[in-house]
Design a protein around this motif. Structure first.
Motif, PDB file in Angstrom:
ATOM      1  N   PRO A  79      24.827 -12.401 -32.550  1.00  0.00           N
ATOM      2  CA  PRO A  79      25.112 -11.000 -32.230  1.00  0.00           C
ATOM      3  C   PRO A  79      25.844 -10.893 -30.893  1.00  0.00           C
ATOM      4  O   PRO A  79      25.627 -11.706 -29.990  1.00  0.00           O
ATOM      5  N   ASN A  80      26.693  -9.900 -30.776  1.00  0.00           N
ATOM      6  CA  ASN A  80      27.407  -9.641 -29.529  1.00  0.00           C
ATOM      7  C   ASN A  80      27.051  -8.234 -29.059  1.00  0.00           C
ATOM      8  O   ASN A  80      26.098  -8.055 -28.321  1.00  0.00           O
ATOM      9  N   THR A  81      27.771  -7.226 -29.526  1.00  0.00           N
ATOM     10  CA  THR A  81      27.312  -5.857 -29.305  1.00  0.00           C
ATOM     11  C   THR A  81      26.320  -5.446 -30.390  1.00  0.00           C
ATOM     12  O   THR A  81      25.636  -4.423 -30.247  1.00  0.00           O
ATOM     13  N   ALA A  82      26.261  -6.202 -31.463  1.00  0.00           N
ATOM     14  CA  ALA A  82      25.304  -5.922 -32.539  1.00  0.00           C
ATOM     15  C   ALA A  82      23.883  -6.288 -32.099  1.00  0.00           C
ATOM     16  O   ALA A  82      23.670  -7.197 -31.296  1.00  0.00           O
ATOM     17  N   ALA A  83      22.921  -5.563 -32.635  1.00  0.00           N
ATOM     18  CA  ALA A  83      21.522  -5.856 -32.341  1.00  0.00           C
ATOM     19  C   ALA A  83      21.055  -7.119 -33.058  1.00  0.00           C
ATOM     20  O   ALA A  83      20.127  -7.796 -32.599  1.00  0.00           O
ATOM     21  N   ARG A  84      21.672  -7.431 -34.165  1.00  0.00           N
ATOM     22  CA  ARG A  84      21.348  -8.620 -34.969  1.00  0.00           C
ATOM     23  C   ARG A  84      22.558  -8.934 -35.827  1.00  0.00           C
ATOM     24  O   ARG A  84      23.510  -8.153 -35.879  1.00  0.00           O
ATOM     25  N   LEU A  85      22.540 -10.062 -36.496  1.00  0.00           N
ATOM     26  CA  LEU A  85      23.664 -10.407 -37.363  1.00  0.00           C
ATOM     27  C   LEU A  85      23.783  -9.385 -38.495  1.00  0.00           C
ATOM     28  O   LEU A  85      22.783  -8.858 -38.970  1.00  0.00           O
ATOM     29  N   PRO A  86      25.007  -9.103 -38.940  1.00  0.00           N
ATOM     30  CA  PRO A  86      25.195  -8.154 -40.039  1.00  0.00           C
ATOM     31  C   PRO A  86      24.424  -8.560 -41.279  1.00  0.00           C
ATOM     32  O   PRO A  86      24.211  -9.749 -41.546  1.00  0.00           O
ATOM     33  N   GLU A  87      24.020  -7.546 -42.031  1.00  0.00           N
ATOM     34  CA  GLU A  87      23.220  -7.778 -43.233  1.00  0.00           C
ATOM     35  C   GLU A  87      24.103  -7.645 -44.470  1.00  0.00           C
ATOM     36  O   GLU A  87      24.750  -6.625 -44.672  1.00  0.00           O
ATOM     37  N   TYR A  88      24.101  -8.690 -45.291  1.00  0.00           N
ATOM     38  CA  TYR A  88      24.820  -8.685 -46.560  1.00  0.00           C
ATOM     39  C   TYR A  88      23.927  -8.110 -47.650  1.00  0.00           C
ATOM     40  O   TYR A  88      22.714  -8.348 -47.668  1.00  0.00           O
ATOM     41  N   SER A  89      24.533  -7.391 -48.582  1.00  0.00           N
ATOM     42  CA  SER A  89      23.820  -7.034 -49.802  1.00  0.00           C
ATOM     43  C   SER A  89      23.710  -8.273 -50.673  1.00  0.00           C
ATOM     44  O   SER A  89      24.411  -9.268 -50.479  1.00  0.00           O
ATOM     45  N   ASP A  90      22.825  -8.225 -51.647  1.00  0.00           N
ATOM     46  CA  ASP A  90      22.591  -9.391 -52.502  1.00  0.00           C
ATOM     47  C   ASP A  90      23.839  -9.827 -53.255  1.00  0.00           C
ATOM     48  O   ASP A  90      24.016 -11.009 -53.571  1.00  0.00           O
ATOM     49  N   ASP A  91      24.734  -8.882 -53.556  1.00  0.00           N
ATOM     50  CA  ASP A  91      25.936  -9.237 -54.322  1.00  0.00           C
ATOM     51  C   ASP A  91      27.151  -9.498 -53.430  1.00  0.00           C
ATOM     52  O   ASP A  91      28.270  -9.651 -53.925  1.00  0.00           O
ATOM     53  N   PHE A  92      26.962  -9.567 -52.123  1.00  0.00           N
ATOM     54  CA  PHE A  92      28.023  -9.855 -51.155  1.00  0.00           C
ATOM     55  C   PHE A  92      29.147  -8.814 -51.192  1.00  0.00           C
ATOM     56  O   PHE A  92      30.284  -9.106 -50.842  1.00  0.00           O
ATOM     57  N   ARG A  93      28.812  -7.598 -51.576  1.00  0.00           N
ATOM     58  CA  ARG A  93      29.815  -6.535 -51.603  1.00  0.00           C
ATOM     59  C   ARG A  93      29.651  -5.533 -50.464  1.00  0.00           C
ATOM     60  O   ARG A  93      30.499  -4.645 -50.309  1.00  0.00           O
ATOM     61  N   THR A  94      28.597  -5.654 -49.690  1.00  0.00           N
ATOM     62  CA  THR A  94      28.347  -4.709 -48.607  1.00  0.00           C
ATOM     63  C   THR A  94      27.873  -5.445 -47.361  1.00  0.00           C
ATOM     64  O   THR A  94      27.018  -6.333 -47.443  1.00  0.00           O
ATOM     65  N   LEU A  95      28.446  -5.083 -46.219  1.00  0.00           N
ATOM     66  CA  LEU A  95      28.015  -5.591 -44.924  1.00  0.00           C
ATOM     67  C   LEU A  95      27.611  -4.400 -44.056  1.00  0.00           C
ATOM     68  O   LEU A  95      28.398  -3.452 -43.890  1.00  0.00           O
ATOM     69  N   THR A  96      26.407  -4.453 -43.514  1.00  0.00           N
ATOM     70  CA  THR A  96      25.919  -3.377 -42.649  1.00  0.00           C
ATOM     71  C   THR A  96      25.688  -3.940 -41.252  1.00  0.00           C
ATOM     72  O   THR A  96      25.005  -4.952 -41.090  1.00  0.00           O
ATOM     73  N   ILE A  97      26.277  -3.281 -40.252  1.00  0.00           N
ATOM     74  CA  ILE A  97      26.213  -3.752 -38.867  1.00  0.00           C
ATOM     75  C   ILE A  97      25.448  -2.728 -38.041  1.00  0.00           C
ATOM     76  O   ILE A  97      25.771  -1.525 -38.073  1.00  0.00           O
ATOM     77  N   THR A  98      24.456  -3.182 -37.292  1.00  0.00           N
ATOM     78  CA  THR A  98      23.657  -2.323 -36.421  1.00  0.00           C
ATOM     79  C   THR A  98      23.930  -2.693 -34.974  1.00  0.00           C
ATOM     80  O   THR A  98      23.773  -3.858 -34.585  1.00  0.00           O
ATOM     81  N   LEU A  99      24.343  -1.726 -34.160  1.00  0.00           N
ATOM     82  CA  LEU A  99      24.694  -1.971 -32.763  1.00  0.00           C
ATOM     83  C   LEU A  99      23.503  -1.820 -31.834  1.00  0.00           C
ATOM     84  O   LEU A  99      22.539  -1.101 -32.141  1.00  0.00           O
ATOM     85  N   GLN A 100      23.603  -2.470 -30.689  1.00  0.00           N
ATOM     86  CA  GLN A 100      22.638  -2.239 -29.614  1.00  0.00           C
ATOM     87  C   GLN A 100      22.915  -0.868 -28.987  1.00  0.00           C
ATOM     88  O   GLN A 100      24.071  -0.556 -28.702  1.00  0.00           O
ATOM     89  N   PRO A 101      21.928  -0.056 -28.750  1.00  0.00           N
ATOM     90  CA  PRO A 101      22.163   1.192 -28.021  1.00  0.00           C
ATOM     91  C   PRO A 101      22.361   0.907 -26.531  1.00  0.00           C
ATOM     92  O   PRO A 101      21.915  -0.119 -26.015  1.00  0.00           O
TER      93      PRO A 101
END
Length: 601
Positions: A79-101
């Motif tokens: 992680p850099n500005t993200a709070a954790r590594l991005p989360e992949y959906s099970d089918d690898f069609r979606t990436l969700t990124i959560t930032l540090q506040p």
């Protein structure tokens, strides 16, 4: 990507000095690291640039959500500005990124004197700028090729209307809330996460774009460890410490079998970054003054020994004793790159897909003496290419054999004879099969190194009876012309920022014309294979698809593939912590200097 980029530039050494120390204040001297580079930057807008040195400087100012560990080998995402590594959906069609506040942009008049927090919408806005036709982004393909849901419709509307609607939501690129954003793809993309660590995937504050407009290239504002302090185009760039930077602690993970990296981690672990106050990037176009500047201690970091001085600096691949006694450190890595000469496939002289047109390019490729280039110009600092894919990336096979890097003058001549490229008027030069003049014009720069390449190309093509001329101009001008499809031929290099061979296969994908695909190669069979491999998991099936793409590359020769450079970096004894990462653009924040160890301190 990646990236590479398409390299060169101009400039001269500029005078540099440390901040004055007053006896009354007893202030500590500023920590400054100076580097000398042969190639100039083009600017600081991540949507508009793709050259290596602009990317290097932007990476010190703007931050992707994730990054590579500076010391870990093989490459490790963190992680850099993200709070954790991005989360992949099970089918690898979606990436969700959560930032540090709580992360803030550097102070800038665009924010009206108020602190400005980094939010998810800044990443979405930055990526939308890659899509906006107005920016003409050379990095657009990184989103377009991903099949971002809804992107094509929004792009088409912008092209039709002449205006990109930043308020319009793109289903596959949106902020979910203040600190989360999401990418959705039309197909599974199991390796796309690496792109999120690459330089184009940085946040951009809309207020900054609206304030600076067309002058944005000179006014970057980011959340990174440095901010732009001075810019003298093609001569000198100064980065200053960002006083509002969150200053994370150094916690890099060195390999157990690398004593030097282990020692670096021991010295720096737990300290707040960045360690230096200022970075000075000096453009020194010619090799000799750049080398002398390092020997004289005027620059601290030499990014690649000039080839003509390699026998002096690293005889037989070992640091010269005089440099070792001074405490100079050597850091050698294979660049994740492919050096090549592109042929414009749309140009009537060297382009086309008919057998006689292919024969010309193949003959020029076979007639070019790559061994002499590696021996005489590169001084052994390059591995011959057996295809477009570089070592250190998935899909590279050291034992793969093609004619990509072969030198075979007899075969080259036979190809030209067979397909009607013969000397009809007795002037010593071959004509085209229809009897018209055959003159290849290759774009080039004006440096001593450029002249060496020109001489080798001239020598090799003269042996073939092919007339070649050179169009000398500055690199930014060639870059603009190449993107517009106006050059016939140009020597370039493509550098990847991801550990996967797809980054190099991008060079032939037709949707990337004017971006990664400077050759403007357009072959449906190749495109179909490209689309197939990017959705497959790593394994035998994907490797076979990649091999077939290499075969098509060799068969049609949109590029003459030269090789993969080995780069030997040198640092002065007062530089601490340098260990260049093969995929990571940013490194200034990981390096310290000891001012007391400088001569005359």
């Amino acid at each position: 990507m990646r990236r590479r980029d398409w390299l060169a530039g101009t400039g001269a050494l500029a005078a540099a000095g440390a901040l004055p120390r007053t006896a009354a204040a007893r202030a500590e001297p500023a920590k400054v690291v100076r580097m000398g580079e042969a190639f100039a930057e083009t600017g600081f807008d991540p949507a508009q640039v793709s050259d290596t040195n602009s990317t290097l400087l932007i990476a010190a100012i703007m931050e992707p959500a994730i990054r590579y560990d500076y010391l870990a080998r093989p490459a490790l995402l963190k992680p850099n500005t993200a709070a954790r590594l991005p989360e992949y959906s099970d089918d690898f069609r979606t990436l969700t990124i959560t930032l540090q506040p709580g992360i803030r942009f550097a102070d800038d008049p665009a924010f009206g004197g108020k602190p400005r927090e980094l939010v998810a919408a800044d990443y979405v806005y930055g990526l939308k700028r890659l899509i906006d036709p107005k920016t003409r982004s050379p990095n657009f393909y990184q989103l377009d090729n991903a099949g971002i849901v809804g992107l094509a419709e929004v792009r088409a509307e912008a092209l039709r209307s002449g205006r990109f609607d930043y308020e319009r939501e793109i289903a596959g690129l949106r902020a979910l809330d203040r600190y989360r954003f999401q990418l959705r793809f039309a197909q599974p993309l199991p390796r796309y996460i690496y792109n999120l660590a690459s330089p184009p995937f940085v946040p951009v504050a809309r207020e900054v774009v609206e304030r600076y407009g067309d002058d944005l290239m000179a006014n970057p504002v980011g959340t990174g460890p440095f901010r732009l302090g001075e810019w003298r185009r093609s001569a000198r760039v100064v980065l200053e410490r960002n006083p509002g930077y969150r200053a994370p602690v150094y916690d890099e993970q060195p390999p157990a079998d690398d004593p030097r990296s282990q020692e670096i981690a021991r010295k720096l672990r737990g300290r707040r970054m960045p360690f230096v106050d200022r970075v000075e990037f000096l453009v020194i176009e010619e090799s000799q003054p750049r080398w002398l500047a390092f020997l004289n201690g005027e620059i601290d970091y030499l990014p690649g020994i000039p080839a003509e001085f390699s026998n002096v600096a690293i005889p037989n691949g070992v640091l010269a004793p005089n440099l070792a006694r001074r405490g100079v450190a050597m850091d050698r890595i294979p660049l994740v790159d492919t050096v090549c000469t592109m042929f414009n496939m749309e140009h009537p002289m060297v382009g086309g897909y008919a057998p006689h047109q292919v024969a010309l390019r193949r003959a020029m490729s076979l007639g070019y003496d790559i061994d002499e280039e590696i021996r005489s110009i590169r001084k052994g600092q390059m591995l011959p290419a057996n295809g477009p894919i570089s070592p250190l990336t998935y899909g590279y096979e050291a034992d793969y054999v093609t004619e990509a890097s072969q030198f075979d003058l007899a075969r080259a001549r036979a190809l030209l004879d067979t397909y009607g490229y013969v000397d009809r008027n007795g002037d010593g030069w071959r004509e085209k099969p229809d009897g018209s003049e055959l003159t290849v014009v290759q774009a080039t720069g004006s440096t001593a190194l450029d002249r060496q390449y020109n001489e080798l190309w001239k020598k090799c093509m003269t042996r073939l009876g092919v007339k070649i001329e050179f169009d000398v101009n500055q690199w930014p001008e060639h870059l603009k012309s190449s993107r517009a499809g106006k050059l016939m031929s140009w020597g370039v290099a493509w550098i990847s920022s991801v550990p996967d061979g797809e980054a190099f296969l991008e060079l032939g994908y037709s949707k990337n014309k004017g971006q990664a695909n400077h050759a403007r190669f357009d072959l449906p069979a190749y495109d179909a294979l490209f689309e197939r491999q990017k959705t497959l998991p790593d394994g035998p099936e994907r490797l076979e698809v990649m091999r077939e793409m290499k075969r098509l590359f060799a068969a049609y020769t949109p590029y003459k593939l030269h090789g993969h450079r080995v780069c030997t970096h040198l640092t002065q004894p007062w530089v601490i912590g340098f260990r260049r990462h093969p995929f990571m653009a940013a490194f200034f924040q990981y390096v310290d200097v000891d001012p007391a160890a400088r001569p005359g301190a």
